[in-house]
Design an enzyme around this catalytic site. Structure first.
Site, PDB file in Angstrom:
ATOM      1  N   SER A  65      28.504  27.234  22.261  1.00  0.00           N
ATOM      2  CA  SER A  65      27.884  28.557  22.108  1.00  0.00           C
ATOM      3  C   SER A  65      26.722  28.769  23.072  1.00  0.00           C
ATOM      4  O   SER A  65      26.493  29.883  23.533  1.00  0.00           O
ATOM      5  CB  SER A  65      27.416  28.759  20.668  1.00  0.00           C
ATOM      6  OG  SER A  65      28.539  28.895  19.816  1.00  0.00           O
ATOM      7  N   GLU A  67      26.547  28.058  26.074  1.00  0.00           N
ATOM      8  CA  GLU A  67      27.082  28.486  27.371  1.00  0.00           C
ATOM      9  C   GLU A  67      27.654  29.902  27.352  1.00  0.00           C
ATOM     10  O   GLU A  67      28.078  30.424  28.388  1.00  0.00           O
ATOM     11  CB  GLU A  67      28.140  27.487  27.846  1.00  0.00           C
ATOM     12  CG  GLU A  67      27.582  26.126  28.218  1.00  0.00           C
ATOM     13  CD  GLU A  67      27.241  25.236  27.023  1.00  0.00           C
ATOM     14  OE1 GLU A  67      26.348  24.380  27.153  1.00  0.00           O
ATOM     15  OE2 GLU A  67      27.858  25.409  25.944  1.00  0.00           O
ATOM     16  N   HIS A  97      17.993  21.872  15.998  1.00  0.00           N
ATOM     17  CA  HIS A  97      18.931  22.224  17.068  1.00  0.00           C
ATOM     18  C   HIS A  97      19.570  23.585  16.810  1.00  0.00           C
ATOM     19  O   HIS A  97      19.684  24.417  17.710  1.00  0.00           O
ATOM     20  CB  HIS A  97      20.005  21.130  17.184  1.00  0.00           C
ATOM     21  CG  HIS A  97      20.972  21.339  18.290  1.00  0.00           C
ATOM     22  ND1 HIS A  97      22.233  21.823  18.075  1.00  0.00           N
ATOM     23  CD2 HIS A  97      20.848  21.121  19.615  1.00  0.00           C
ATOM     24  CE1 HIS A  97      22.866  21.905  19.231  1.00  0.00           C
ATOM     25  NE2 HIS A  97      22.058  21.484  20.185  1.00  0.00           N
TER      26      HIS A  97
END
Length: 158
Positions: A65, A67, A97
């Site tokens: 996701s 990218e 994260h």
């Protein structure tokens, strides 16, 4: 937003324009593939249902996701692309994260849309669990892919 009262696949038919000559790019994250493939299926089928020519729907995959922003930008910069739909799924884990990825993707996709002055749609699920993701990828809450495709169509009619 999917709630007990509304499905992601339900929408108003207002502002639905003829999209037979419009070209769409769908950028799909390979991470959480069982979810993102269902999202892609929903988006693709919805575009075709509303008149998009199959040859005018281009699919590109990105690793995750995070990218989606750059993949969306590469597609948005192509003049012949009328709208970009970015599809992904980031499931809450035990670390921060999740927060960093979700924020970066939302900001990145927004920035691409503004930079190229065309619809770049955030079709990214951010559930707490795998089951919640599946419920929103064709399950009991509908399909976020459907919603993303309808959003792209409606934004083209703005």
């Amino acid at each position: 937003m999917a709630t007990s009262l509304k499905s992601l696949s339900e929408h108003s038919s207002k502002n639905i324009l003829d999209i037979s000559n419009k070209k769409f790019a769908i950028v799909v994250s390979e991470w959480n593939e069982d979810v993102t493939e269902a999202l892609y299926s929903g988006a693709y089928q919805t575009l075709v249902q509303y008149g998009a020519a199959k040859e005018n729907i281009i699919r590109k995959n990105v690793p995750g996701s995070f990218e989606l922003s750059l993949g969306g930008q590469w597609m948005a910069q192509q003049e012949e692309i009328d709208a970009v739909i970015c599809l992904g799924c980031v499931i809450q884990g035990e670390t921060k994260h999740f927060d960093f990825i979700c924020d970066a993707v939302a900001q990145g996709i927004t920035n691409v849309s503004l930079k190229y002055n065309k619809p770049v749609i955030f079709g990214v699920l951010t559930p707490n669990t795998q089951q919640q993701a599946l419920d929103r990828a064709g399950g009991k809450h509908g399909n976020k892919g459907d919603e993303a495709a309808i959003t792209a169509i409606k934004m083209l009619g703005f």
